[in-house]
Design an enzyme around this catalytic site. Structure first.
Site, PDB file in Angstrom:
ATOM      1  N   GLU A  75       0.827  -1.228   0.151  1.00 36.03           N
ATOM      2  CA  GLU A  75      -0.113   0.010   0.038  1.00 36.03           C
ATOM      3  C   GLU A  75       0.537   1.286  -0.005  1.00 36.03           C
ATOM      4  O   GLU A  75       0.419   2.429   0.342  1.00 36.03           O
ATOM      5  CB  GLU A  75      -0.864   0.104   1.218  1.00 36.03           C
ATOM      6  CG  GLU A  75      -1.984  -0.989   1.281  1.00 36.03           C
ATOM      7  CD  GLU A  75      -3.120  -0.737   0.243  1.00 36.03           C
ATOM      8  OE1 GLU A  75      -2.963  -0.107  -0.916  1.00 36.03           O
ATOM      9  OE2 GLU A  75      -3.926  -1.773  -0.064  1.00 36.03           O
ATOM     10  N   HIS A  94      -2.296   2.484   8.734  1.00 35.18           N
ATOM     11  CA  HIS A  94      -3.630   1.728   7.977  1.00 35.18           C
ATOM     12  C   HIS A  94      -3.597   0.482   8.497  1.00 35.18           C
ATOM     13  O   HIS A  94      -2.822  -0.417   8.846  1.00 35.18           O
ATOM     14  CB  HIS A  94      -3.097   1.519   6.520  1.00 35.18           C
ATOM     15  CG  HIS A  94      -3.880   0.601   5.919  1.00 35.18           C
ATOM     16  ND1 HIS A  94      -5.433   0.776   5.734  1.00 35.18           N
ATOM     17  CD2 HIS A  94      -3.800  -0.660   5.308  1.00 35.18           C
ATOM     18  CE1 HIS A  94      -5.874  -0.081   5.021  1.00 35.18           C
ATOM     19  NE2 HIS A  94      -4.727  -0.890   4.600  1.00 35.18           N
ATOM     20  N   HIS A  96      -7.101  -2.763   9.254  1.00 36.39           N
ATOM     21  CA  HIS A  96      -8.378  -3.532   8.890  1.00 36.39           C
ATOM     22  C   HIS A  96      -9.093  -3.488  10.230  1.00 36.39           C
ATOM     23  O   HIS A  96      -9.537  -4.784  10.253  1.00 36.39           O
ATOM     24  CB  HIS A  96      -8.059  -4.747   8.237  1.00 36.39           C
ATOM     25  CG  HIS A  96      -7.169  -4.583   7.030  1.00 36.39           C
ATOM     26  ND1 HIS A  96      -6.847  -5.620   6.328  1.00 36.39           N
ATOM     27  CD2 HIS A  96      -6.797  -3.501   6.303  1.00 36.39           C
ATOM     28  CE1 HIS A  96      -6.334  -5.276   5.116  1.00 36.39           C
ATOM     29  NE2 HIS A  96      -6.245  -4.076   5.098  1.00 36.39           N
ATOM     30  N   TYR A 115     -19.124  14.013  19.587  1.00 32.23           N
ATOM     31  CA  TYR A 115     -18.392  15.320  19.288  1.00 32.23           C
ATOM     32  C   TYR A 115     -16.946  14.979  19.067  1.00 32.23           C
ATOM     33  O   TYR A 115     -16.431  15.866  18.388  1.00 32.23           O
ATOM     34  CB  TYR A 115     -18.518  16.117  20.660  1.00 32.23           C
ATOM     35  CG  TYR A 115     -17.534  15.895  21.806  1.00 32.23           C
ATOM     36  CD1 TYR A 115     -16.193  16.440  21.637  1.00 32.23           C
ATOM     37  CD2 TYR A 115     -18.155  15.298  22.984  1.00 32.23           C
ATOM     38  CE1 TYR A 115     -15.492  16.139  22.831  1.00 32.23           C
ATOM     39  CE2 TYR A 115     -17.353  14.903  23.970  1.00 32.23           C
ATOM     40  CZ  TYR A 115     -16.055  15.464  23.995  1.00 32.23           C
ATOM     41  OH  TYR A 115     -15.299  15.105  25.061  1.00 32.23           O
ATOM     42  N   HIS A 157     -12.346  -2.738   2.631  1.00 36.07           N
ATOM     43  CA  HIS A 157     -10.889  -2.760   3.066  1.00 36.07           C
ATOM     44  C   HIS A 157     -10.527  -2.444   4.357  1.00 36.07           C
ATOM     45  O   HIS A 157     -10.152  -3.256   5.307  1.00 36.07           O
ATOM     46  CB  HIS A 157     -10.162  -2.020   1.816  1.00 36.07           C
ATOM     47  CG  HIS A 157      -8.690  -2.158   1.940  1.00 36.07           C
ATOM     48  ND1 HIS A 157      -7.995  -1.842   0.787  1.00 36.07           N
ATOM     49  CD2 HIS A 157      -7.998  -2.387   2.989  1.00 36.07           C
ATOM     50  CE1 HIS A 157      -6.772  -1.920   1.504  1.00 36.07           C
ATOM     51  NE2 HIS A 157      -6.689  -2.576   2.537  1.00 36.07           N
ATOM     52  N   TYR A 210      -7.791  24.610  22.701  1.00 36.31           N
ATOM     53  CA  TYR A 210      -7.404  23.610  23.597  1.00 36.31           C
ATOM     54  C   TYR A 210      -5.893  23.413  23.372  1.00 36.31           C
ATOM     55  O   TYR A 210      -5.109  23.445  24.263  1.00 36.31           O
ATOM     56  CB  TYR A 210      -8.112  22.673  23.779  1.00 36.31           C
ATOM     57  CG  TYR A 210      -9.590  22.824  24.778  1.00 36.31           C
ATOM     58  CD1 TYR A 210      -9.459  23.433  25.884  1.00 36.31           C
ATOM     59  CD2 TYR A 210     -10.765  22.478  24.453  1.00 36.31           C
ATOM     60  CE1 TYR A 210     -10.254  23.954  26.664  1.00 36.31           C
ATOM     61  CE2 TYR A 210     -11.788  22.539  25.206  1.00 36.31           C
ATOM     62  CZ  TYR A 210     -11.639  23.381  26.433  1.00 36.31           C
ATOM     63  OH  TYR A 210     -12.786  23.259  27.175  1.00 36.31           O
TER      64      TYR A 210
END
Ligand SMILES: [Zn+2]
Length: 231
Positions: A75, A94, A96, A115, A157, A210
């Site tokens: 990837e 990344h 799964h 939120y 994916h 913040y």
């Protein structure tokens, strides 16, 4: 910008292992990258995380070339393309992870149920359309879904989460999985209500302020997971 060194290579390895330790990844399906001066470091393809060593982390150039015999993650294209086009992002995780991938299979974006989605940088976590793993088509789809965001789902994916450094990219991947789990639980009861865009805009402003103040009093009221994402 950091140069390539063993400390950063070990940080990539620790992030890979932490993905599995935190329960957001299984085996070697996930991958990790971090920007360096002349390209990026990325986890290799097909090597178990407990066998990783600094010399097995691949240093790629932005043109997709690399030296040595160890092959980068399949990837690497979306890692490269995100780092090329997003100067605000320096590290990519990344995975799964199960609940986020379940939503991605259904082609569902994650709405503003909670939120803390503002930590991703917007009102939703989009789901990129499906494309075969490792292809430029997948990278193009991911870039589109990441526009103005630090994370997205990839249909059928998994998840991409990115931030200014590895620790925050990992925290964001955990947050995406938590939000996905909450969304699935809510959908099992009914059609969940969502926060409106104006409220998420208010949270985005509060998160930014913040992040700048960082006084003990201010940070004490922010949930720890969100606080990590402000550093
Ligand atoms: Zn994958």
């Amino acid at each position: 910008m950091a140069g390539d060194n063993d400390e950063l290579r070990n940080a990539v390895i620790e992030t890979c292992r932490a993905m599995n330790g935190l329960g957001i990844n299984n085996g070697t399906s996930g991958n990790v990258s971090v920007r360096v001066e002349d390209g990026f470091l990325i986890s290799p393809t097909g090597i178990a995380y407990d066998r990783l060593a600094p010399g097995l982390i691949v240093h790629m150039r932005m043109d997709g070339t690399f030296d040595g015999d160890v092959l980068p993650s399949s990837e690497w294209r979306f890692h490269r393309d995100i780092l090329l086009t997003r100067s605000d992002l320096n590290a990519i995780v990344h995975t799964h992870s199960t609940h986020a991938t379940a939503l991605a299979i259904m082609g569902l974006a994650i709405p503003a149920l909670h939120y803390s989605i503002a930590a991703v940088g917007g009102h939703t976590i989009r789901c990129a359309p499906y494309a075969t793993f490792g292809t430029q088509e997948l990278s193009d789809a991911a870039l589109g879904a990441m526009e103005g965001r630090r994370a997205c789902l990839l249909a059928h994916h998994g998840v991409i989460a990115a931030h200014g450094d590895l620790a925050r990219a990992l925290s964001l991947a955990v947050l995406v999985e938590e939000l996905a789990k909450q969304y699935l639980l809510c959908r099992s009861i009914g059609d969940p209500p969502v926060l409106d865009d104006a409220e998420i805009d208010r949270v985005l402003v509060k998160y930014r302020s913040y992040g700048q103040q960082r006084s003990a009093q201010d940070t004490a009221v922010i949930p720890s997971a969100a606080r990590d994402l402000l550093k």
